[in-house]
Scaffold this motif. Structure first.
Motif, short mmCIF file in Angstrom:
data_model
loop_
_atom_site.label_atom_id
_atom_site.label_comp_id
_atom_site.label_asym_id
_atom_site.label_seq_id
_atom_site.Cartn_x
_atom_site.Cartn_y
_atom_site.Cartn_z
N SER A 253 0.97 -1.33 0.19
CA SER A 253 -0.33 0.07 0.08
C SER A 253 0.92 0.89 -0.10
N PRO A 254 0.37 2.17 -1.06
CA PRO A 254 1.57 3.57 -0.95
C PRO A 254 0.54 4.62 0.35
N ASN A 255 1.25 5.04 0.99
CA ASN A 255 1.02 5.94 1.64
C ASN A 255 1.85 7.56 1.19
N ILE A 256 1.07 8.43 1.19
CA ILE A 256 0.94 9.31 -0.03
C ILE A 256 1.27 10.79 1.03
N ILE A 257 2.49 11.18 1.03
CA ILE A 257 2.60 12.90 1.99
C ILE A 257 3.01 13.57 1.09
N PHE A 258 2.36 14.89 0.50
CA PHE A 258 1.77 15.94 -0.34
C PHE A 258 3.07 16.77 0.91
N ASP A 259 3.06 17.95 0.08
CA ASP A 259 4.35 19.02 0.43
C ASP A 259 3.58 20.03 2.01
N ASP A 260 2.18 19.65 1.83
CA ASP A 260 1.47 20.10 2.48
C ASP A 260 0.47 20.00 3.45
N ALA A 261 1.44 18.52 3.93
CA ALA A 261 0.27 18.43 4.83
C ALA A 261 0.88 18.88 6.17
N ASP A 262 -0.21 18.17 6.88
CA ASP A 262 0.21 18.36 8.43
C ASP A 262 1.32 17.27 9.10
N LEU A 263 2.77 17.87 8.92
CA LEU A 263 3.74 17.05 9.23
C LEU A 263 3.93 15.82 10.37
N PRO A 264 3.49 16.41 11.30
CA PRO A 264 3.97 16.17 12.56
C PRO A 264 2.72 14.46 12.93
N LYS A 265 1.47 15.00 11.72
CA LYS A 265 0.45 13.89 12.09
C LYS A 265 1.04 12.78 10.59
N ALA A 266 1.34 13.58 10.11
CA ALA A 266 1.22 12.74 8.43
C ALA A 266 2.54 11.30 9.10
N VAL A 267 3.51 12.28 9.55
CA VAL A 267 4.98 11.65 10.29
C VAL A 267 4.16 10.16 11.16
N ASN A 268 3.68 11.09 12.09
CA ASN A 268 3.08 9.52 12.93
C ASN A 268 2.41 8.29 12.27
N GLY A 269 0.98 9.11 10.87
CA GLY A 269 1.06 7.81 10.30
C GLY A 269 1.47 6.90 9.96
N ALA A 270 2.64 7.57 9.21
CA ALA A 270 3.88 6.35 8.66
C ALA A 270 4.02 5.45 9.82
N LEU A 271 4.67 5.97 10.85
CA LEU A 271 4.99 5.64 11.50
C LEU A 271 3.98 4.41 11.76
N ALA A 272 2.18 4.69 12.34
CA ALA A 272 1.72 3.44 12.88
C ALA A 272 1.46 2.41 11.00
N GLY A 273 1.29 2.71 10.21
CA GLY A 273 1.03 2.24 8.84
C GLY A 273 2.08 1.17 8.51
N ILE A 274 3.19 0.83 9.44
CA ILE A 274 4.54 0.16 9.12
C ILE A 274 5.13 -0.53 9.89
N PHE A 275 4.81 0.17 11.18
CA PHE A 275 5.49 -0.49 12.63
C PHE A 275 3.84 -0.92 13.34
N ALA A 276 3.61 -0.51 13.66
CA ALA A 276 2.15 -1.30 13.97
C ALA A 276 1.75 -2.08 13.47
N ALA A 277 2.12 -3.71 14.83
CA ALA A 277 1.15 -5.20 14.33
C ALA A 277 2.74 -4.98 13.39
N THR A 278 4.44 -4.92 13.68
CA THR A 278 5.18 -5.27 13.31
C THR A 278 5.19 -5.19 11.66
N GLY A 279 4.11 -4.33 11.70
CA GLY A 279 3.79 -4.81 9.92
C GLY A 279 2.98 -5.50 9.15
N GLN A 280 2.95 -7.05 10.07
CA GLN A 280 1.71 -7.47 9.65
C GLN A 280 0.75 -7.61 9.48
#
Length: 489
Positions: A253-280
């Motif tokens: 799955s693509p997780n797309i961050i555009f340059d106008d995004a709320d970066l702290p929120k986006a980084v947190n979402g990117a972290l949850a998207g891959i490292f939560a559940a050990t990525g499984q």
């Protein structure tokens, strides 16, 4: 004390001194903690016969009664969520912070579909012939085989079992041989809730059990969650037998961050998207697409945060990332990491087995980040199913869409932007079954879930899930007094 489990067939717990068994291994301690039965072909056949027999009565049970039993089942699961969460964490290494809440989510799914059990309405259809009454009814299919994966056994089961039972079907459940214990424990709750014998059956074991179920010739649908390879085999087999299937398969799955995004929120979402559940998880946001003006900042923040993730005992509530669920998957993740290094992907964090005294025995992989990844690299195209993130830069909205869609998968996607027009444009153009905007990895019992392309077909959750487990019958009633021409339609 080791737990010794039995099969659940026709309302009885089947034990045999001659039963072939296999161990359940705790991926944190690498110790055997439970013994699981390997169902024989005869026992698989018995389970189907039990379900077929029960269907004759269960299909006639009122929706009100089916709903009452599903609500009772939800109550039992919710009341025992802590123990069941611990059990699943012990079995597959997922952290208790997640499995505990997953049990509550499962209970919500049973309650949601309990509400539909007495609302499976048909339609009255106006015809050109005004003296013919035409209407439809929705009927259960019969005996349904539910096959679940090892990463979230109880959630995956609730996606299937809740609508199947609400619609009036009987089921045979086959959990993964790598995580069967929670499903067998759940069968005790089915028994306690008062479901009639044979409505729910559980047979455990390896691929031999799955093949026996599919080759029985006496089932009416298969709902499978697992790898695309196995899903393709199931679909081919089902096609030969004209058995419909629902397939919930892998993702990249693509997780797309555009340059106008709320970066702290986006980084947190990117972290949850891959490292939560050990990525499984099939919805892992394993491809992070970042627009170039914010690329370096996002990479720096993610690398910094990834290095601070607390790995440890899955049943410790302070742990943020647990183990890989089983030895074969652990080896595969490390092989995929090595392959990415060999193809020239730049490693920014992690990249191997996690060490340390507390982690020594467990199947721990470091939170791993590759940067400046090319979308045609294997690490960007093949599902790793582990804590491995590929970060890909892009310049334009069109390029982000092209990169997102250049994959054989199509399960989920994330879009991070404060521009609502862009969010709606991109979400419409991405070939996936699920899109999250300014969030990621959010689930709801009401929200349909499923993929396209090699991520499968059919939908789970929401009211549309009932369509997977019902058939529509059309009924016509001629109430005219006229004699019709027997030789003309």
């Amino acid at each position: 004390m080791q737990n010794k489990y039995s099969l659940f067939i026709g309302g009885r717990w089947i034990e045999s001194s001659q039963q072939e068994r296999f161990p359940a291994i705790n991926p944190y301690t690498q110790e055997e903690w439970a013994s699981i039965p390997q169902a024989s072909e005869e026992q698989v056949a018995d389970a189907i016969v039990a379900a077929r027999k029960a269907f004759g009565t269960w299909r006639k049970t009122s929706g009100l009664e089916r709903g009452r039993l599903l609500n009772k089942l939800a109550d039992l699961l919710a009341d025992d969520a802590e123990r069941m969460g611990n059990l699943e964490s012990t079995d597959n290494g997922k952290i208790i912070r997640e499995t505990r809440h997953q049990m509550t989510f499962c209970a919500r799914q049973y309650r949601f579909h309990a509400g539909f059990a007495d609302k499976l309405w048909g339609k009255s259809i106006p015809l050109d012939q005004r003296d013919v009454l035409d209407y439809t009814v929705r009927e259960p299919l019969g005996v349904v085989v539910l096959v679940t994966a090892w990463n979230s056994p109880m959630v995956l089961l609730s996606n299937k079992l809740a609508p199947a039972l609400a619609a009036g079907n009987c089921v045979v459940i086959k959990p993964s041989e790598h995580a069967s214990a929670s499903t067998l424990e759940f069968a005790r709750m089915v028994e306690m809730a008062g479901f009639p014998a044979g409505v729910v059956n559980v047979v455990t074991g390896d691929a031999r059990v799955g093949k026996a179920l599919l080759n029985s010739g006496r089932i009416n649908r298969v709902s499978f969650t697992g790898s695309p390879g196995v899903g393709a085999e199931i679909a081919a087999n089902a096609g030969r037998n004209l058995v419909p299937v629902t397939l919930e398969l892998g993702g990249k799955s693509p997780n797309i961050i555009f340059d106008d995004a709320d970066l702290p929120k986006a980084v947190n979402g990117a972290l949850a998207g891959i490292f939560a559940a050990t990525g499984q998880t099939c919805i892992a946001g394993s491809r992070l697409l970042v627009q170039r003006p914010v690329y370096a900042e996002v990479v720096d923040k993610l690398v910094e945060r990834a290095k601070k993730i607390k790995l440890g005992n899955p049943v410790d509530k302070a742990t943020e990332m647990g183990t890989v669920a089983n030895e074969p998957q652990f080896r595969r993740i490390l092989q995929m990491i090595d392959k990415a290094k060999g193809e020239g992907a730049s490693l920014a964090a992690g990249g191997g087995r996690a060490g340390g005294a507390e982690l020594a025995k467990g199947l721990f992989v470091e939170p791993t980040i590759f940067v400046d990844v090319q979308n045609d690299m294997s690490i960007a195209q093949e599902e790793v199913f582990g804590p491995v993130l590929s970060i890909i830069p892009f310049d334009t909205e069109e390029e982000a869409i092209e990169i997102s869609n250049t994959t054989r998968f199509g399960l989920a996607a994330g879009v991070w932007t404060t521009n609502i027009s862009r969010a709606l444009r991109v979400s419409r153009e991405i070939d996936t079954g699920v899109v999250w905007i300014n969030t990621y990895r959010v689930s709801a019992a009401q929200a349909p879930f499923g993929g396209v392309k090699d991520s499968g077909f059919g939908r789970e959750r929401g009211d549309v899930a009932l369509d997977e487990f019902t058939s529509v019958k059309n009924i016509m009633v001629d109430f005219s007094n006229a004699d019709r021409d027997p030789f003309a339609v």
